[in-house]
Design a protein around this motif. Structure first.
Motif, PDB file in Angstrom:
ATOM      1  N   SER A   1       0.825  -1.210   0.000  1.00 52.95           N
ATOM      2  CA  SER A   1       0.000   0.000   0.000  1.00 52.95           C
ATOM      3  C   SER A   1       0.854   1.253   0.000  1.00 52.95           C
ATOM      4  N   ARG A   2       2.138   1.100   0.333  1.00 53.44           N
ATOM      5  CA  ARG A   2       3.063   2.220   0.510  1.00 53.44           C
ATOM      6  C   ARG A   2       2.542   3.194   1.569  1.00 53.44           C
ATOM      7  N   ILE A   3       1.895   2.629   2.569  1.00 53.76           N
ATOM      8  CA  ILE A   3       1.397   3.396   3.712  1.00 53.76           C
ATOM      9  C   ILE A   3       2.078   2.882   4.975  1.00 53.76           C
ATOM     10  N   ILE A   4       2.581   3.799   5.778  1.00 54.75           N
ATOM     11  CA  ILE A   4       3.139   3.477   7.090  1.00 54.75           C
ATOM     12  C   ILE A   4       2.191   4.046   8.141  1.00 54.75           C
ATOM     13  N   LEU A   5       1.748   3.203   9.037  1.00 61.14           N
ATOM     14  CA  LEU A   5       0.838   3.638  10.098  1.00 61.14           C
ATOM     15  C   LEU A   5       1.622   3.813  11.392  1.00 61.14           C
ATOM     16  N   LEU A   6       1.609   5.025  11.925  1.00 63.20           N
ATOM     17  CA  LEU A   6       2.282   5.326  13.192  1.00 63.20           C
ATOM     18  C   LEU A   6       1.219   5.456  14.272  1.00 63.20           C
ATOM     19  N   VAL A   7       1.257   4.560  15.235  1.00 65.35           N
ATOM     20  CA  VAL A   7       0.268   4.552  16.313  1.00 65.35           C
ATOM     21  C   VAL A   7       0.785   5.402  17.465  1.00 65.35           C
ATOM     22  N   LEU A   8       0.060   6.466  17.759  1.00 63.19           N
ATOM     23  CA  LEU A   8       0.465   7.415  18.801  1.00 63.19           C
ATOM     24  C   LEU A   8      -0.191   7.075  20.130  1.00 63.19           C
ATOM     25  N   PRO A   9       0.475   7.381  21.229  1.00 67.25           N
ATOM     26  CA  PRO A   9      -0.188   7.234  22.534  1.00 67.25           C
ATOM     27  C   PRO A   9      -1.256   8.306  22.691  1.00 67.25           C
ATOM     28  N   ASP A  10      -2.173   8.082  23.587  1.00 69.37           N
ATOM     29  CA  ASP A  10      -3.254   9.043  23.825  1.00 69.37           C
ATOM     30  C   ASP A  10      -2.738  10.189  24.690  1.00 69.37           C
ATOM     31  N   TRP A  11      -1.858  10.978  24.085  1.00 66.04           N
ATOM     32  CA  TRP A  11      -1.291  12.157  24.723  1.00 66.04           C
ATOM     33  C   TRP A  11      -1.743  13.407  23.977  1.00 66.04           C
ATOM     34  N   PRO A  12      -1.712  14.569  24.637  1.00 61.77           N
ATOM     35  CA  PRO A  12      -1.961  15.800  23.883  1.00 61.77           C
ATOM     36  C   PRO A  12      -0.893  15.978  22.810  1.00 61.77           C
ATOM     37  N   MET A  13      -1.283  16.508  21.660  1.00 68.60           N
ATOM     38  CA  MET A  13      -0.360  16.647  20.530  1.00 68.60           C
ATOM     39  C   MET A  13       0.474  17.907  20.741  1.00 68.60           C
ATOM     40  N   GLU A  14       1.501  17.801  21.592  1.00 72.04           N
ATOM     41  CA  GLU A  14       2.335  18.947  21.910  1.00 72.04           C
ATOM     42  C   GLU A  14       3.466  19.093  20.899  1.00 72.04           C
ATOM     43  N   TYR A  15       4.254  20.142  21.084  1.00 78.64           N
ATOM     44  CA  TYR A  15       5.269  20.526  20.097  1.00 78.64           C
ATOM     45  C   TYR A  15       6.214  19.385  19.755  1.00 78.64           C
ATOM     46  N   SER A  16       6.740  18.706  20.763  1.00 75.59           N
ATOM     47  CA  SER A  16       7.753  17.690  20.520  1.00 75.59           C
ATOM     48  C   SER A  16       7.194  16.548  19.674  1.00 75.59           C
ATOM     49  N   MET A  17       5.988  16.069  20.017  1.00 71.42           N
ATOM     50  CA  MET A  17       5.409  14.974  19.255  1.00 71.42           C
ATOM     51  C   MET A  17       5.079  15.413  17.830  1.00 71.42           C
TER      52      MET A  17
ATOM     53  N   GLN B   1       9.741  11.321   0.925  1.00 70.26           N
ATOM     54  CA  GLN B   1      10.854  11.322  -0.018  1.00 70.26           C
ATOM     55  C   GLN B   1      11.138   9.920  -0.545  1.00 70.26           C
ATOM     56  N   ALA B   2      10.811   8.910   0.245  1.00 68.39           N
ATOM     57  CA  ALA B   2      11.017   7.521  -0.172  1.00 68.39           C
ATOM     58  C   ALA B   2       9.796   6.935  -0.882  1.00 68.39           C
ATOM     59  N   GLY B   3       8.743   7.763  -1.051  1.00 64.50           N
ATOM     60  CA  GLY B   3       7.562   7.295  -1.760  1.00 64.50           C
ATOM     61  C   GLY B   3       6.507   6.660  -0.888  1.00 64.50           C
ATOM     62  N   TYR B   4       6.544   6.919   0.420  1.00 67.64           N
ATOM     63  CA  TYR B   4       5.579   6.341   1.343  1.00 67.64           C
ATOM     64  C   TYR B   4       4.780   7.446   2.032  1.00 67.64           C
ATOM     65  N   SER B   5       3.537   7.121   2.354  1.00 60.97           N
ATOM     66  CA  SER B   5       2.684   8.054   3.089  1.00 60.97           C
ATOM     67  C   SER B   5       2.626   7.642   4.550  1.00 60.97           C
ATOM     68  N   LEU B   6       2.770   8.623   5.431  1.00 57.22           N
ATOM     69  CA  LEU B   6       2.658   8.357   6.866  1.00 57.22           C
ATOM     70  C   LEU B   6       1.264   8.738   7.336  1.00 57.22           C
ATOM     71  N   VAL B   7       0.607   7.803   7.992  1.00 54.69           N
ATOM     72  CA  VAL B   7      -0.707   8.043   8.580  1.00 54.69           C
ATOM     73  C   VAL B   7      -0.586   7.792  10.074  1.00 54.69           C
ATOM     74  N   THR B   8      -1.185   8.655  10.882  1.00 53.63           N
ATOM     75  CA  THR B   8      -1.142   8.470  12.335  1.00 53.63           C
ATOM     76  C   THR B   8      -2.502   8.045  12.865  1.00 53.63           C
TER      77      THR B   8
END
Length: 328
Positions: free
Chosen positions: A69-85, A98-105
């Motif tokens: 699918s050329r999709i990478i799924l990044l599973v985030l913890p249930d934290w507020p979406m602050e600057y660092s994250m 740049q490598a041709g993949y889409s990142l989905v969170t």
């Protein structure tokens, strides 16, 4: 009303009718199929028609045919979406793009009933920003995902978001400034309770190593900051280890409203080096985290799992540093 090509997805059959060739010919051209004897003139007509009609490939069908699918799924913890994250996700997304993949969170919530994205998107890789439980890992693998990172038996997670070196540097900096009456100022957000406890544990251990037992701890929010700072001042507290820069800003603001001098009466050091820490007056000493490096690390983990690029190595010690500013 009759649908027109502009009101629905344009298909290879539409292009074939437009050009006057077979669907197979259109497929050969659009997929750059090798070994076909198609004239340049026909090839140009197909490409021109595809662009003019607004053709977009059907991603699900393409993924089914290619096995990716050329999709990478990044599973985030249930934290507020602050600057660092946000920075970690942004940097991972740029490198993967740049490598041709889409990142989905995705952020699973306790008690949520939505169908997990690893079931609906068919991602090539699922990465957890925090380690998965054995049950969640098995659930993702059973949905057909080929690569899940990290595995339950991994001795190290793909990255350490507690950044244990940060609290150590915070404590050591305040001690170097002659502050031995310290307190750890935590966040009251229950979603961050585990992360706050992890950082406090490192700070308390560092303090004990320097002869300071039982490091005090308090949750700071906008309603209690002034009362807490006043109580700290009365009890002789002279240094504050803040969970993050937002907490540090609340403390510095409360101290100034009470007429205390920062850092003479109270020195404060934050964490994350958010933009707020540098524009706040007085500017806030803080811990800088290499969010770009961590984002690249997660992206490189995904690329290693999909296309076999070299496996990245992560050492958080050079990724965390102290930024000295006016608050200390």
């Amino acid at each position: 009303m009759t649908n027109t090509a502009s009101e629905r997805r344009v298909t290879a059959a539409d292009i074939a009718r437009e050009v006057g060739v077979s669907r197979a010919t259109v497929g050969f051209v659009l997929n750059s199929t090798p070994g076909q004897t198609i004239s340049e003139a026909t090839r140009d007509k197909v490409i021109d028609a595809a662009q003019r009609l607004g053709y977009r490939p059907h991603l699900a069908a393409k993924a089914l045919a290619s096995g990716r699918s050329r999709i990478i799924l990044l599973v985030l913890p249930d934290w507020p979406m602050e600057y660092s994250m946000r920075r970690v996700v942004e940097e991972a997304s740029i490198l993967l793009d740049q490598a041709g993949y889409s990142l989905v969170t995705s952020t699973p919530h306790e008690g949520g009933t939505a169908r997990p994205l690893w079931e609906t998107l068919q991602p090539d890789v699922v990465i957890g920003l925090l380690p998965f439980s054995p049950e969640r890992y098995a659930e993702i693998r059973n949905s057909g995902v080929a690569a899940v990172i990290p595995r339950p038996d991994d001795t190290e997670p793909p990255g350490d978001l507690s950044f244990g070196h940060g609290p150590r540097l915070q404590v050591e900096h305040l001690l170097e400034r002659g502050r031995r009456q310290l307190v750890f100022a935590s966040t009251p957000d229950p979603r961050l309770a585990d992360l706050a406890s992890s950082r406090y544990a490192v700070a308390a251990e560092t303090a004990r190593a320097h002869g300071i037992e039982d490091l005090a701890r308090a949750g700071v929010h906008s309603d209690n900051a002034t009362d807490l700072v006043a109580a700290w001042h009365r009890s002789g507290i002279t240094g504050v280890i803040a969970f993050n820069d937002d907490v540090a800003a609340r403390i510095v603001g409360a101290a100034l409203r009470l007429g205390l001098a920062v850092p003479d009466d109270l020195a404060v050091v934050g964490h994350d080096d958010s933009p707020l820490s540098n524009v706040f007056v007085p500017s806030i000493s803080t811990i800088h985290v290499d969010d770009e490096g961590l984002g690249h690390y997660f992206a490189e983990q995904a690329l290693n799992a999909t296309i076999g690029t070299p496996e990245p190595q992560w050492d958080q010690s050079p990724k965390v540093s102290l930024i000295k500013r006016e608050s200390t």
